[in-house]
Design a protein around this motif. Structure first.
Motif, PDB file in Angstrom:
ATOM      1  N   ARG A 101      -3.065   6.881   4.394  1.00 49.35           N
ATOM      2  CA  ARG A 101      -2.925   5.821   2.996  1.00 49.35           C
ATOM      3  C   ARG A 101      -2.839   6.453   2.080  1.00 49.35           C
ATOM      4  NH1 ARG A 101      -6.899   1.782   1.744  1.00 49.35           N
ATOM      5  NH2 ARG A 101      -6.087   0.466  -0.443  1.00 49.35           N
TER       6      ARG A 101
ATOM      7  N   GLU B 199      -4.852  -4.602   8.239  1.00 48.25           N
ATOM      8  CA  GLU B 199      -4.436  -3.138   8.719  1.00 48.25           C
ATOM      9  C   GLU B 199      -3.798  -1.617   7.978  1.00 48.25           C
ATOM     10  OE1 GLU B 199      -0.714  -4.923   9.746  1.00 48.25           O
ATOM     11  OE2 GLU B 199      -1.227  -5.238  11.718  1.00 48.25           O
ATOM     12  N   ARG B 200      -4.596  -1.825   6.905  1.00 51.31           N
ATOM     13  CA  ARG B 200      -4.102  -1.090   5.539  1.00 51.31           C
ATOM     14  C   ARG B 200      -5.016   0.227   6.082  1.00 51.31           C
ATOM     15  NH1 ARG B 200      -8.638  -4.064   3.775  1.00 51.31           N
ATOM     16  NH2 ARG B 200     -11.188  -2.516   3.041  1.00 51.31           N
ATOM     17  N   ASP B 201      -6.069   0.219   6.368  1.00 49.09           N
ATOM     18  CA  ASP B 201      -6.176   2.086   6.459  1.00 49.09           C
ATOM     19  C   ASP B 201      -5.468   2.769   7.914  1.00 49.09           C
ATOM     20  OD1 ASP B 201      -7.834   2.026   4.136  1.00 49.09           O
ATOM     21  OD2 ASP B 201      -9.717   0.922   5.299  1.00 49.09           O
TER      22      ASP B 201
ATOM     23  N   ARG C 208       1.225  -4.551   4.223  1.00 48.85           N
ATOM     24  CA  ARG C 208       1.210  -3.944   5.450  1.00 48.85           C
ATOM     25  C   ARG C 208      -0.434  -5.995   5.212  1.00 48.85           C
ATOM     26  NH1 ARG C 208      -0.388   0.201   8.256  1.00 48.85           N
ATOM     27  NH2 ARG C 208      -0.159  -0.375   9.490  1.00 48.85           N
TER      28      ARG C 208
ATOM     29  N   TYR D 240       0.964   5.042   1.388  1.00 49.60           N
ATOM     30  CA  TYR D 240       0.866   6.228   2.566  1.00 49.60           C
ATOM     31  C   TYR D 240       1.797   7.681   2.113  1.00 49.60           C
ATOM     32  CZ  TYR D 240      -0.539   1.809   4.517  1.00 49.60           C
ATOM     33  OH  TYR D 240      -1.576   1.517   5.211  1.00 49.60           O
TER      34      TYR D 240
ATOM     35  N   TYR E 261       0.533  -0.911  -0.002  1.00 56.00           N
ATOM     36  CA  TYR E 261      -0.023   0.447  -0.022  1.00 56.00           C
ATOM     37  C   TYR E 261       0.726   1.396  -0.003  1.00 56.00           C
ATOM     38  CZ  TYR E 261      -3.785  -2.842   1.197  1.00 56.00           C
ATOM     39  OH  TYR E 261      -5.029  -4.304   1.344  1.00 56.00           O
TER      40      TYR E 261
ATOM     41  N   ILE F 201      -4.196  -6.870   4.452  1.00 56.79           N
ATOM     42  CA  ILE F 201      -5.368  -6.063   4.115  1.00 56.79           C
ATOM     43  C   ILE F 201      -6.296  -5.597   6.025  1.00 56.79           C
ATOM     44  CG2 ILE F 201      -7.763  -6.953   3.744  1.00 56.79           C
ATOM     45  CD1 ILE F 201      -6.152  -8.730   1.630  1.00 56.79           C
TER      46      ILE F 201
ATOM     47  N   TYR G 148     -14.371  -5.744   1.619  1.00 52.00           N
ATOM     48  CA  TYR G 148     -13.337  -4.946   1.906  1.00 52.00           C
ATOM     49  C   TYR G 148     -14.336  -3.271   0.741  1.00 52.00           C
ATOM     50  CZ  TYR G 148     -10.755  -8.097   2.110  1.00 52.00           C
ATOM     51  OH  TYR G 148      -9.725  -9.923   2.760  1.00 52.00           O
TER      52      TYR G 148
ATOM     53  N   GLU H 128       5.565   2.947   0.113  1.00 50.61           N
ATOM     54  CA  GLU H 128       5.275   2.089  -0.253  1.00 50.61           C
ATOM     55  C   GLU H 128       5.565   0.605   1.255  1.00 50.61           C
ATOM     56  OE1 GLU H 128       6.501   0.183  -3.828  1.00 50.61           O
ATOM     57  OE2 GLU H 128       5.042   1.385  -4.490  1.00 50.61           O
TER      58      GLU H 128
END
Length: 71
Positions: A38, A22-24, A18, A6, A4, A20, A60, A15
């Motif tokens: 993000r 924890e992605r946000d 991580r 950031y 992801y 999924i 998601y 980048e």
């Protein structure tokens, strides 16, 4: 694990891989350690039609249009 993007307010974009789940959540910047948000970029529409023609929300939060090229 997915990668992801950031953006750190001090150092700029980076980048990181991580889970999924924890992605946000903010990620620590690898240079300064500050929390970075993000970067979310919208994908182009491939199915044609209007944005209001979405059928169903998948897991998601992804939305598919009828006739989309992904499924």
């Amino acid at each position: 694990m997915p990668v992801y993007d950031y953006q750190c307010a001090e150092c700029g974009n980076f980048e990181t891989a991580r889970r999924i789940a924890e992605r946000d959540e903010p990620a620590p910047c690898p240079q300064c350690g500050n929390a970075a948000a993000r970067v979310v970029i919208g994908a182009p529409s491939l199915g044609g039609g209007s944005a209001d023609s979405s059928d169903d929300a998948g897991s998601y939060g992804m939305r598919h249009r009828s006739g989309c090229s992904c499924c």
